[in-house]
Design a protein around this motif. Structure first.
Motif, PDB file in Angstrom:
ATOM      1  N   SER A  34      42.689  50.554  45.088  1.00 50.77           N
ATOM      2  CA  SER A  34      41.785  52.205  45.789  1.00 50.77           C
ATOM      3  C   SER A  34      42.670  52.975  45.031  1.00 50.77           C
ATOM      4  O   SER A  34      42.178  54.552  44.926  1.00 50.77           O
ATOM      5  N   CYS A  35      43.003  52.972  43.795  1.00 50.54           N
ATOM      6  CA  CYS A  35      43.132  54.062  42.167  1.00 50.54           C
ATOM      7  C   CYS A  35      41.932  53.806  41.653  1.00 50.54           C
ATOM      8  O   CYS A  35      41.546  55.184  40.541  1.00 50.54           O
ATOM      9  N   CYS A  36      41.235  53.415  41.847  1.00 54.57           N
ATOM     10  CA  CYS A  36      40.074  53.228  40.501  1.00 54.57           C
ATOM     11  C   CYS A  36      38.454  52.573  41.488  1.00 54.57           C
ATOM     12  O   CYS A  36      37.509  52.749  40.648  1.00 54.57           O
ATOM     13  N   VAL A  37      38.219  52.639  42.035  1.00 51.88           N
ATOM     14  CA  VAL A  37      37.174  52.156  43.250  1.00 51.88           C
ATOM     15  C   VAL A  37      37.047  53.148  44.312  1.00 51.88           C
ATOM     16  O   VAL A  37      37.626  53.843  44.730  1.00 51.88           O
TER      17      VAL A  37
ATOM     18  N   GLY B  35      52.157  42.804  45.804  1.00 56.34           N
ATOM     19  CA  GLY B  35      54.053  42.405  45.289  1.00 56.34           C
ATOM     20  C   GLY B  35      54.223  40.907  45.295  1.00 56.34           C
ATOM     21  O   GLY B  35      55.085  41.122  44.193  1.00 56.34           O
TER      22      GLY B  35
ATOM     23  N   THR C 278      49.564  46.528  49.269  1.00 56.66           N
ATOM     24  CA  THR C 278      50.312  46.565  48.207  1.00 56.66           C
ATOM     25  C   THR C 278      52.301  45.474  48.052  1.00 56.66           C
ATOM     26  O   THR C 278      52.941  44.204  47.409  1.00 56.66           O
TER      27      THR C 278
ATOM     28  N   ALA D  57      42.091  48.540  51.466  1.00 56.33           N
ATOM     29  CA  ALA D  57      41.063  50.149  51.757  1.00 56.33           C
ATOM     30  C   ALA D  57      40.674  51.368  50.318  1.00 56.33           C
ATOM     31  O   ALA D  57      41.964  51.220  49.747  1.00 56.33           O
ATOM     32  N   VAL D  58      39.518  51.583  50.901  1.00 54.38           N
ATOM     33  CA  VAL D  58      39.337  52.675  49.620  1.00 54.38           C
ATOM     34  C   VAL D  58      38.218  53.631  49.923  1.00 54.38           C
ATOM     35  O   VAL D  58      37.319  53.548  51.128  1.00 54.38           O
TER      36      VAL D  58
ATOM     37  N   ILE E  53      49.691  42.941  35.082  1.00 57.40           N
ATOM     38  CA  ILE E  53      49.735  44.120  35.871  1.00 57.40           C
ATOM     39  C   ILE E  53      48.698  44.868  37.201  1.00 57.40           C
ATOM     40  O   ILE E  53      47.504  43.837  37.181  1.00 57.40           O
ATOM     41  N   SER E  54      49.284  44.800  38.236  1.00 62.64           N
ATOM     42  CA  SER E  54      48.884  45.081  38.952  1.00 62.64           C
ATOM     43  C   SER E  54      47.801  46.457  39.262  1.00 62.64           C
ATOM     44  O   SER E  54      47.449  47.075  38.573  1.00 62.64           O
ATOM     45  N   VAL E  55      45.823  46.329  39.182  1.00 65.47           N
ATOM     46  CA  VAL E  55      45.405  47.807  38.858  1.00 65.47           C
ATOM     47  C   VAL E  55      44.739  47.417  40.258  1.00 65.47           C
ATOM     48  O   VAL E  55      44.097  46.588  41.212  1.00 65.47           O
ATOM     49  N   ALA E  56      45.149  48.835  41.927  1.00 64.18           N
ATOM     50  CA  ALA E  56      44.735  49.180  42.273  1.00 64.18           C
ATOM     51  C   ALA E  56      43.313  49.743  42.709  1.00 64.18           C
ATOM     52  O   ALA E  56      42.553  50.911  42.155  1.00 64.18           O
TER      53      ALA E  56
ATOM     54  N   HIS F 218      46.517  49.914  52.827  1.00 60.87           N
ATOM     55  CA  HIS F 218      47.027  50.200  52.090  1.00 60.87           C
ATOM     56  C   HIS F 218      47.904  49.187  51.679  1.00 60.87           C
ATOM     57  O   HIS F 218      48.319  48.719  50.626  1.00 60.87           O
ATOM     58  N   HIS F 219      49.222  49.965  51.782  1.00 61.99           N
ATOM     59  CA  HIS F 219      50.640  49.989  51.694  1.00 61.99           C
ATOM     60  C   HIS F 219      50.937  48.145  51.680  1.00 61.99           C
ATOM     61  O   HIS F 219      51.228  48.043  50.857  1.00 61.99           O
TER      62      HIS F 219
END
Lengths: 266, 266
Positions: A108-111, A89, A85, A142-143, A103-106, A81-82
């Motif tokens: 790994s934060c929402c799926v 970036g 990003t 990565a999710v 706007i970045s939408v990760a 994941h890093h």
């Protein structure tokens, strides 16, 4: 507040990274694509990019796609994941400095996926960004996975999912070849480009190739395209262009005539 | 799978960035803190960091906190979020290379505020990460706001919200002074450090200071602490330590005796 339907633009990882180097981004290409996106002034744009030499080697090293089997993989998940990003970036840097309100939408934060397929996507905030005139940017990531613990979500699966969920007008896929060929254009000089395909024609090609060989003779392109079929079935046309060549993505976003492969329902 | 209650660790923006430079991160300090976090081996840790010279000047320049008033601010919102992801990227880099399975969770993707206060927080995925043994990392960020369009969400508000929602055992706040003083220790040599405070004592100090001056004579610390009061009221103790000095954060995480201010309910 925009009423036009969104366009989903995918930028392949192989376009913006150098697959021979590790963590090697093609910043000049990223900047040129930002310029093209800025110039096209699409009102309602979602951008998805791939992982290229950032995500893939790291995910492979730790077997992230196959799921959680041992404790040590957790660090590999964090690392995968890093590095994504980090690539994201660089893309965001370029977009923002080209005056695109991105706007970045990760993911790994929402799926959350189930056996690798998107099961749950908290997209309320993404939709708000879109409505307000921002350009959400997502990426292969990565999710967490309900069955596997975690896995890798491809940018292509994301593209089809977003296009269908947001009722996109079109999908534009930027890759490092001129479109979908009947053979791998990097290996075969006689490879023929398909310029226009209906869903029926595409399925015929799939059937033929599936029977003739176990591997994907189109250089992986047919696999990517297969992921998009549900969106095409829903009436969302797909334009595949060479994003490594100047102005192809711009022309596709502007609906101008452009070398590439167009796949439509009928 | 861990059954212990989480600890929420806040690292102030002034600790990890240089406020005199723009976009100047203190990478040596970030690395030392990663070492301390790694050494403490907290099972269930959430990290929140501030914006320092990354987030604040950009947010201020575009008036992001005050909300959306004109189109041009949208780029400022995108830029504010982007510079925060750049600082977060440096923190993540350090945490991951110190073998901490840290996962960044961008507030701009999962939090919506109303007049600057957290209204909705999609924290299901964050909780899953925590349960699986990952260390979620959040930060002060530009977020959407139901009344203002958008605003700035402080790391301190996030810390209190997360601690309460996740029933944290403790909050550790790492700042660039030794704790809460009765005056600004950077301006007054006679400033006295409060070592232990109950909520009643803290409120008395607040009342006294509110009456004696319009500004925050503690150097901004009392304002930060005020944001944490609801968590203390819920029985979650707060330890404020100097994160700019070696081993203070480590000792606080380990529950060892450490110079600082402890605030407890009773």
């Amino acid at each position: 507040m925009s009423e036009t339907k969104p366009i989903v633009l995918k930028i392949g990882g192989s376009v913006i990274t150098d697959k021979d180097g590790e963590l090697a981004a093609r910043t000049a290409v990223i900047n040129r694509l930002s310029e093209e996106i800025q110039k096209a002034r699409v009102e309602n744009l979602i951008i998805v990019h791939g992982g290229g030499s950032f995500g893939h080697p790291t995910a492979k090293k730790y077997g992230i796609k196959e799921g959680l089997r041992e404790e040590s993989q957790k660090l590999g998940f964090a690392e995968t994941h890093h590095v994504m990003t980090v690539l994201n970036g660089l893309v965001m840097d370029s977009l923002v400095w080209h005056n695109i309100p991105a706007i970045s939408v990760a993911p790994s934060c929402c799926v959350v996926t189930e056996n690798g397929r998107i099961k749950c996507f908290n997209d309320a905030i993404l939709k708000s960004y879109l409505r307000m005139g921002f350009a959400p940017v997502l990426y292969g990531d990565a999710v967490l996975d309900e069955k596997l613990g975690f896995t890798v979500l491809s940018g292509d699966q994301l593209v089809a999912h977003l296009a269908m969920k947001l009722a996109a007008s079109r999908i534009v896929i930027g890759v490092d070849t001129d479109g979908l060929y009947d053979a791998d254009p990097k290996l075969s000089k006689n490879a023929q480009l398909y310029t226009n395909l209906t869903l029926a024609e595409l399925k015929k090609i799939q059937d033929k190739l599936d029977k003739s060989t176990a591997s994907d003779v189109t250089g992986g392109m047919l696999g990517k395209v297969s992921e998009l079929i549900p969106a095409v079935e829903q009436g969302i046309p797909v334009t595949i262009v060479n994003a490594a060549k100047a102005n192809r993505v711009y022309k596709a976003l502007m609906r101008e005539a452009v070398e590439g492969t167009i796949i439509e329902k009928e």
